[in-house]
Write a protein that holds these residues in place. Structure first.
Motif, PDB file in Angstrom:
ATOM      1  N   ILE A  70      20.191   5.128  55.099  1.00 46.70           N
ATOM      2  CA  ILE A  70      19.454   6.168  54.482  1.00 46.70           C
ATOM      3  C   ILE A  70      19.085   6.088  52.561  1.00 46.70           C
ATOM      4  O   ILE A  70      17.786   5.950  52.358  1.00 46.70           O
ATOM      5  N   GLU A  71      19.916   5.686  52.053  1.00 42.25           N
ATOM      6  CA  GLU A  71      19.788   5.323  50.655  1.00 42.25           C
ATOM      7  C   GLU A  71      18.880   4.430  50.056  1.00 42.25           C
ATOM      8  O   GLU A  71      18.969   4.350  49.776  1.00 42.25           O
ATOM      9  N   LYS A  72      19.584   3.677  50.647  1.00 40.51           N
ATOM     10  CA  LYS A  72      18.991   2.243  51.060  1.00 40.51           C
ATOM     11  C   LYS A  72      17.248   1.835  50.971  1.00 40.51           C
ATOM     12  O   LYS A  72      16.999   1.246  50.216  1.00 40.51           O
ATOM     13  N   GLY A  73      16.597   2.989  52.050  1.00 42.86           N
ATOM     14  CA  GLY A  73      16.081   2.847  52.135  1.00 42.86           C
ATOM     15  C   GLY A  73      15.306   3.390  51.032  1.00 42.86           C
ATOM     16  O   GLY A  73      13.962   3.547  50.308  1.00 42.86           O
ATOM     17  N   ILE A  74      15.436   4.768  50.336  1.00 48.94           N
ATOM     18  CA  ILE A  74      15.362   5.345  49.549  1.00 48.94           C
ATOM     19  C   ILE A  74      14.505   5.154  48.119  1.00 48.94           C
ATOM     20  O   ILE A  74      13.730   4.620  47.259  1.00 48.94           O
ATOM     21  N   LEU A  75      16.050   3.633  48.094  1.00 51.51           N
ATOM     22  CA  LEU A  75      15.759   3.481  46.767  1.00 51.51           C
ATOM     23  C   LEU A  75      14.372   2.085  46.604  1.00 51.51           C
ATOM     24  O   LEU A  75      14.001   1.298  46.211  1.00 51.51           O
ATOM     25  N   GLU A  76      14.504   1.731  48.411  1.00 49.32           N
ATOM     26  CA  GLU A  76      14.190   0.000  48.563  1.00 49.32           C
ATOM     27  C   GLU A  76      13.180   0.365  48.012  1.00 49.32           C
ATOM     28  O   GLU A  76      11.765  -0.037  47.620  1.00 49.32           O
ATOM     29  N   LEU A  77      12.071   2.407  48.519  1.00 47.46           N
ATOM     30  CA  LEU A  77      10.910   2.970  48.275  1.00 47.46           C
ATOM     31  C   LEU A  77      10.378   3.050  46.850  1.00 47.46           C
ATOM     32  O   LEU A  77      10.114   2.919  46.760  1.00 47.46           O
ATOM     33  N   ILE A  78      11.408   2.991  46.117  1.00 48.45           N
ATOM     34  CA  ILE A  78      11.304   3.869  44.937  1.00 48.45           C
ATOM     35  C   ILE A  78      11.367   2.526  44.033  1.00 48.45           C
ATOM     36  O   ILE A  78      10.245   2.932  43.436  1.00 48.45           O
ATOM     37  N   SER A  79      11.429   1.277  44.523  1.00 47.02           N
ATOM     38  CA  SER A  79      11.228  -0.269  43.475  1.00 47.02           C
ATOM     39  C   SER A  79       9.911  -0.392  44.107  1.00 47.02           C
ATOM     40  O   SER A  79       9.362  -1.378  43.263  1.00 47.02           O
ATOM     41  N   GLN A  80      10.038  -0.038  45.979  1.00 52.38           N
ATOM     42  CA  GLN A  80       8.294  -0.314  46.368  1.00 52.38           C
ATOM     43  C   GLN A  80       6.871   0.242  45.833  1.00 52.38           C
ATOM     44  O   GLN A  80       5.898  -0.620  45.505  1.00 52.38           O
TER      45      GLN A  80
END
Length: 831
Positions: free
Chosen positions: A106-116
């Motif tokens: 979940i936490e890596k998915g949130i970071l991926e969306l922030i970056s994307q």
């Protein structure tokens, strides 16, 4: 100042699939977002286990269609939950959209969306609602901590728990965007940051007012110097003053002197002349000095006095302003300390309330326990009073019992005398009983002779010429067995396939063994005992039913490339053999011990139904064989049979009991399990069982043994093979109760060894004329056996030929086939 900044970027709110857990956080974000758009952000984690048919499986372990269907079901649930979040936003009048991604973390998915998506503002949970408390100040969720540490510096983060702001991480922006950087924090009411900002603005405004008051003396001085300059023809230099009245940032007075503050104690740095100086400040005194000098080089005293007076007033006003600023900063610090102390006092007060509540609960519990103790004390008092009453009652009973004891003592003395007389009568009756037993035994012997004469009529006697004709004069090609007793031939006797056992002249078995086998097999009938059709007494030849599948020994060895026995068939054979042994051991009036139990003496018919044979050395146990110290039946005999299957205790003591057959049965059961030879098999199986290698010892030709059943059978067989016969299990109460359920669960036949589904009928039970099972079989002159009613009707109708061969019958005499009739009746009863 307006707290809400218009920003085209939406406010992102990270939510989970638990709507109840994140509802308050979403509502907080909507209420504090102003006119911003809301974007629901979600990370979908694929399931690690897939529930199916009451169990859970790893992804990929099921069929691709089932795996894909469950994944699609989870995604539909995710979209349904996100639509519920959007419905909340719609009801609150906020424009909203949803954004999701599928990742394992979940936490890596949130970071991926922030970056994307270059997210600038994000609201997410600080912890689960159950972990919230009023004193909560730190993040308690590993996901929140990870995102706070790893998110880009350009992203502003708000961490919420149960609708309360717990922590904020601001992004780094330019000075021009400072006011718009944190709109949500600016809207939080009664926060310490807003209160501190209000106090500082108020202090700076006071300093600016003081600076404004100082401008009047300076302007008056400027006016006076200007007029003096005009009076001297412009020989005095012009003086320019900087009028800064727009704000107070350092702070500075209106004469251009900037105030520099020490951040540690709030004191001002002072110049040697008593004025405060700052870098970049304007020095007033050097600019004024040239104007105070006259043309003749002398000091103008009047102008100098006029200059010094406002200068001193300005310095005093500046000094007072510094003191007022320092005093206000100190008051502000004291105020903040007071607020912190008030908060600490409030927290202590809440803790004290909790402690008081706990103390009241403990007090209530102690009062309740005290009441219970009081009630128990009252109950004990009642029981004590009752015990006192019982004691007095018992004392009265004791006194009356003592009188009864004396009377009983007199009665005992008289009873002893009567007992002595009864003992004498008993001894006399014992003598009479012994004599009666001897007479009964003599009568039993006579009755046995009569019974044997009657039994001899239950089977057919054949002449030696009939035996020779049936075996084609003992053709070697018809020999189907060989042993120490002689040879076994396959023959056709009266148009029926039979097995003929011919005693060898030098055989270990003699006429006594022949007569014993005839006596035993002619008296008893059991589906798993071989059927004796007849005998030839003059040559000690026995005629049995023919069993085409040979012996169990041949089938275990797959003789003549015959297919191996399955584990289901082996369990059924073991159950049938146990049933036959129980029948022999419980035979009335005498128990029968086989004494030579081994796979070569177990024959199999066309349906692999087992038949126990070779009763030549069996032993009949009577009441005379009961030992003096127990009720165990045994018989002293010379050990005979096959060594590997013989009871070790029988070999050492010569005492043969039914438990001797139990030992042999255990060896046969081990052979059915492993397919190995009998010699040394018990030690080999024990070692495999103790080391957990039993599966490697099971016979692979039997198929895939169910390990639980195989282990249970192995332990049962080892108990049967115990050296001490007292440790061996009972066949009926122990062995049979284990084997019969296994046979039924394995799809075996019924307890009599007959095929329950097909109801197999032996062909020689069928009448050739009626084509039904015969009730009263008779042998005609053509050698065939018919139903009596059918063959008599055939002959009475005028026929003089055989119904089977159409040959002329030599006579019309009919002979009852007692052996076949007895077998048919046993078969019908078992069915």
């Amino acid at each position: 100042m307006n707290m809400v900044m218009v920003n085209p970027e939406p406010l992102y709110v990270a939510v989970s699939k638990d709507l109840k857990e994140n509802k308050l956080n979403l509502i907080w974000a909507i209420q504090n977002s102003g006119t911003k758009r809301i974007c629901i952000l979600h990370v979908h984690v694929p399931p690690t286990l897939i529930p199916f048919m009451g169990a859970k499986y790893l992804p990929g372990s099921l069929k691709e269609q089932e795996d894909r269907a469950y994944q699609e079901f989870e995604r539909q649930n995710m979209h349904k939950t996100l639509d519920d979040y959007l419905l909340i936003c719609q009801r609150m009048g906020v424009q909203a959209e949803k954004l999701h991604i599928e990742m394992d973390s979940i936490e890596k998915g949130i970071l991926e969306l922030i970056s994307q998506y270059n997210i600038q503002m994000l609201v997410m949970g600080a912890a689960s609602d159950k972990n919230y408390s009023r004193r909560m100040m730190d993040l308690r969720s590993k996901k929140a901590i990870y995102v706070c540490e790893q998110a880009p510096a350009s992203c502003h983060l708000w961490f919420i728990c149960k609708g309360h702001l717990i922590q904020t991480r601001e992004h780094s922006l330019d000075e021009g965007n400072v006011e718009a950087a944190s709109p949500l924090v600016q809207k939080v009411p009664n926060s310490e940051a807003e209160h501190s900002l209000h106090l500082r603005s108020h202090s700076h405004a006071l300093v600016q007012n003081h600076g404004a008051n100082l401008t009047n003396p300076g302007q008056e001085l400027f006016r006076r110097v200007k007029s003096a300059n005009d009076g001297h023809g412009g020989s005095i230099l012009d003086v320019s003053f900087q009028d800064d009245t727009e704000g107070y940032s350092s702070p500075c007075n209106q004469m251009g002197v900037e105030v520099c503050r020490d951040e540690s104690n709030g004191l001002s740095k002072r110049s040697p002349s008593g004025l405060s100086t700052c870098p970049g400040s304007t020095a007033v005194e050097p600019a004024l000095t040239p104007n105070l000098i006259t043309e003749g080089g002398r000091m103008n005293d009047t102008l100098y006095d006029q200059h010094e007076q406002p200068k001193g007033e300005a310095e005093n006003a500046t000094r007072n302003a510094y003191r007022e600023t320092f005093r206000r900063e100190k008051a502000e610090k004291d105020f903040m300390d007071t607020i912190h102390m008030a908060k600490a006092s409030g927290s202590l007060y809440l803790d004290e309330l909790d402690l008081r509540k706990l103390a009241e609960e403990e007090l209530a519990k102690e009062i309740e326990e005290l009441d219970n103790i009081k009630s128990q004390r009252d109950k004990v008092k009642e029981e004590l009073q009752l015990a006192h009453n019982q004691k007095s009652s018992l004392e009265s009973q004791i006194s009356s019992s003592e009188l009864m004891i004396k009377e009983l003592e007199q009665k005992i003395i008289s009873a002893v005398d009567l007992l002595q007389s009864y003992k004498n009568d008993r001894d006399e009756l014992q003598i009479q009983r012994d004599s009666a037993l001897r007479e009964a035994e003599e009568l039993r012997g006579k009755r046995g002779e009569t019974l044997r004469m009657h039994v001899s009529q239950l089977f057919s006697e054949f002449s030696f010429s009939e035996i020779e004709e049936a075996t084609s004069n003992f053709n070697p090609s018809l020999k189907i067995g060989e042993g120490g007793y002689g040879s076994i031939f396959k023959g056709i006797l009266h148009h029926t396939e039979v097995a003929i056992k011919l005693l060898h002249p030098n055989s270990m078995q003699g006429p006594l063994e022949f007569q014993q086998e005839v006596d035993v097999l002619s008296k008893i009938r059991h589906p798993n005992l071989i059927t004796l059709i007849g005998a030839c007494p003059e040559t000690c030849t026995l005629v049995y039913e023919y069993l085409p599948n040979g012996s169990l020994e041949d089938r275990l060895a797959c003789k003549d490339n015959t297919p191996p026995l399955s584990w289901q068939t082996r369990i059924r054979i073991a159950a049938e053999l146990c049933s036959a042994l129980i029948f022999l051991h419980s035979s009335k009036p005498h128990s029968i011990v086989h004494g030579d139990l081994k796979p070569s003496n177990i024959l199999l018919d066309s349906n692999l139904i087992s038949k126990l044979s070779d009763f030549g050395i069996c032993h009949i146990l009577s009441l005379h064989d009961i030992s003096s110290n127990n009720t165990t039946l045994f018989k002293r005999a010379d050990p005979t049979g096959t060594f590997a299957y013989m009871d070790p205790q029988f070999l050492s003591s010569g005492e043969l009991t039914p438990k001797s057959d139990v030992y042999s049965f255990g060896i046969i059961l081990l052979r059915l399990l492993t397919g190995r030879q009998a010699l040394g098999i018990t030690e080999e199986v024990k070692y495999a069982l103790d080391t957990g290698k039993l599966n490697s010892l099971l016979d692979p030709l039997a198929g895939d043994w169910p390990f639980v059943k195989a282990e249970q059978l192995t332990r049962l067989a080892l108990r049967c093979c115990e050296m001490n016969r007292k440790s061996r299990p009972d066949l009926h109460s122990d062995v049979w109760r284990t084997l019969e359920p296994m046979r039924v669960s394995s799809g075996g036949t019924n307890s009599f060894g007959l095929c329950s589904e097909r109801h197999y009928q032996p062909p020689y039970f069928i009448c050739p004329i009626f084509q039904e099972v015969m009730q009263d079989p008779h042998v005609a002159a053509d050698g065939f056996t018919y139903e009596a009613e059918a063959i008599r009707g055939w002959l009475d109708s005028g026929h003089d030929t055989s119904p089977m061969t159409n040959s002329r019958l030599t006579h019309h005499n009919l002979v009852p086939n007692h052996a076949l009739r007895s077998s048919i009746q046993d078969w019908l009863q078992a069915r």
